[in-house]
Design an enzyme around this catalytic site. Structure first.
Site, PDB file in Angstrom:
ATOM      1  N   ARG A  34       0.805  -1.222   0.000  1.00  0.00           N
ATOM      2  CA  ARG A  34       0.000   0.000   0.000  1.00  0.00           C
ATOM      3  C   ARG A  34       0.840   1.275   0.000  1.00  0.00           C
ATOM      4  O   ARG A  34       0.427   2.306   0.560  1.00  0.00           O
ATOM      5  CB  ARG A  34      -0.978   0.022   1.177  1.00  0.00           C
ATOM      6  CG  ARG A  34      -1.969  -1.117   1.193  1.00  0.00           C
ATOM      7  CD  ARG A  34      -2.889  -1.135  -0.021  1.00  0.00           C
ATOM      8  NE  ARG A  34      -3.768  -2.285   0.011  1.00  0.00           N
ATOM      9  CZ  ARG A  34      -3.476  -3.457  -0.548  1.00  0.00           C
ATOM     10  NH1 ARG A  34      -2.333  -3.623  -1.194  1.00  0.00           N
ATOM     11  NH2 ARG A  34      -4.311  -4.473  -0.476  1.00  0.00           N
TER      12      ARG A  34
ATOM     13  N   SER B 124     -10.101   2.017   3.373  1.00  0.00           N
ATOM     14  CA  SER B 124      -9.406   1.589   4.592  1.00  0.00           C
ATOM     15  C   SER B 124      -8.633   2.762   5.189  1.00  0.00           C
ATOM     16  O   SER B 124      -7.859   3.417   4.498  1.00  0.00           O
ATOM     17  CB  SER B 124      -8.443   0.444   4.289  1.00  0.00           C
ATOM     18  OG  SER B 124      -9.154  -0.694   3.848  1.00  0.00           O
TER      19      SER B 124
ATOM     20  N   GLU C 138      -3.448   4.616   5.769  1.00  0.00           N
ATOM     21  CA  GLU C 138      -3.562   4.287   4.352  1.00  0.00           C
ATOM     22  C   GLU C 138      -4.189   5.445   3.599  1.00  0.00           C
ATOM     23  O   GLU C 138      -3.821   5.728   2.467  1.00  0.00           O
ATOM     24  CB  GLU C 138      -4.388   3.006   4.154  1.00  0.00           C
ATOM     25  CG  GLU C 138      -4.451   2.555   2.697  1.00  0.00           C
ATOM     26  CD  GLU C 138      -4.958   1.146   2.548  1.00  0.00           C
ATOM     27  OE1 GLU C 138      -5.655   0.880   1.554  1.00  0.00           O
ATOM     28  OE2 GLU C 138      -4.656   0.292   3.405  1.00  0.00           O
TER      29      GLU C 138
END
Length: 256
Positions: free
Chosen positions: A140, A182, A252
Site C-alpha cells: 500500500r 481503509s 492508508e
C-alpha cells in the site's frame, strides 16, 4: 486553467471545502501542487496547499507492443470494463475498487495479496518512462514523488469471471456510507480492523464521523462530518492501539 471543486461533494468521504484546482493538460513539472485524482482515499482540510488535477487528456486505454497502456485519469471501472470486453487478464481485482489508475498506482492499491504493482511494467512521469524494477514500492505504498501520467501493464489474456466474483464477494462486507476506504494499513500479523475493534472503537462516533460498525477500519461519514472530528478519531485510534498493543498504526488514507 482552473476548476472550482466542492470537496464535500467530490471526495468519497464527503469532507472538505470549496477550492480552486489547477487542471493539468500536458506532461511537465508541477511540484508546487498536490495532485488530488478522484479523491477516493483523501481527507482534505479546509486550508489545503495548492491543488491540481489531471485533465481528461490522460483518460485513455490502448494496446501497443504487447502492453496495456492506460492514462492516469482512467477510472478503475473503465479499465475493468475494457479488460472484460477484450478478454484481458489480471485486472479482476479492480472490482469495486474506486479510483483512477494514477492514484491506485501511487498507493499500490489492491485487496490482500492482489495489488496493482503485481502487473505493472512501467510508469511515465515528467522524467519519462520508469520501469517497475527501478521503483521502490511495498504494501500500500510507493516512493513515487512525481505525478504519474501513464501506466503500462504486461498484457495477458484470459479474463477470469470466477475471480471477479471472488473479489466482489470479498468487498461486500464494506460499508455503504461515504468513506475514504481503509483508514489504516494492516500491520504485520494483524488486521487494522481487528485492532480497532479490540480497543473498543468499532462503531465509535465523534460528531458525524465514525469507525464503521460493519468494518472497523473504515472511517465513515454519517452525515455532516468535519475534518477536525475525523482527525480526532484517527488520533484516538492510534493512541489506543499503541497503548494496548504497542503497535503504531500507519495511515492508508492521505491527509492533505
Amino acid at each position: 486553467m482552473y476548476k472550482t471543486i466542492d470537496f464535500k461533494k467530490y471526495s468519497s468521504i464527503q469532507i472538505g471545502g470549496v477550492h480552486k484546482v489547477k487542471s493539468i493538460e500536458t506532461i511537465d513539472d508541477y511540484s508546487d501542487y498536490k495532485i488530488i485524482g478522484k479523491a477516493n482515499n483523501l481527507l482534505i482540510s479546509n486550508n489545503p496547499p495548492a491543488l491540481a488535477i489531471l485533465s481528461e487528456e490522460f483518460d485513455y486505454i490502448k494496446q501497443e507492443n504487447n502492453k496495456l497502456i492506460v492514462g492516469a485519469v482512467t477510472s478503475s471501472v473503465k479499465l475493468l470494463s475494457y479488460c472484460k470486453k477484450h478478454n484481458i487478464a489480471n485486472m479482476e481485482f479492480l472490482t469495486k475498487l474506486p479510483g483512477n489508475i494514477g492514484g491506485l498506482t501511487k498507493m499500490n492499491a489492491g485487496l490482500k495479496n492482489w495489488e496493482i504493482f503485481n502487473y505493472i511494467y512501467s510508469i511515465t512521469t515528467k522524467d519519462g518512462v520508469i520501469l517497475k524494477n527501478n521503483i521502490d514500492y511495498g504494501y500500500r505504498e510507493t516512493k513515487i514523488d512525481d505525478i504519474i501520467f501513464e501506466v503500462s501493464f504486461d498484457l495477458e489474456f484470459g479474463y477470469n469471471k470466477t475471480q471477479q466474483k471472488k473479489f466482489l464477494d470479498m468487498r461486500n462486507n464494506q460499508p455503504k456510507q461515504p468513506s475514504a476506504g481503509s483508514c489504516f494499513k494492516n500491520p504485520n500479523n494483524y488486521s487494522a480492523g481487528f485492532l480497532i475493534e479490540q480497543v473498543g472503537l468499532k462503531g465509535y462516533r465523534i460528531g458525524d464521523i465514525s469507525f464503521s460498525s460493519i468494518h472497523a477500519n473504515f472511517l465513515v461519514n454519517l452525515g455532516d462530518a468535519t475534518f477536525e472530528d475525523a482527525i480526532t478519531l484517527i488520533n484516538l485510534a492510534k493512541n489506543k492501539v499503541k497503548k494496548r498493543f504497542d503497535i503504531s498504526l500507519e495511515l492508508e488514507i492521505q491527509i492533505i
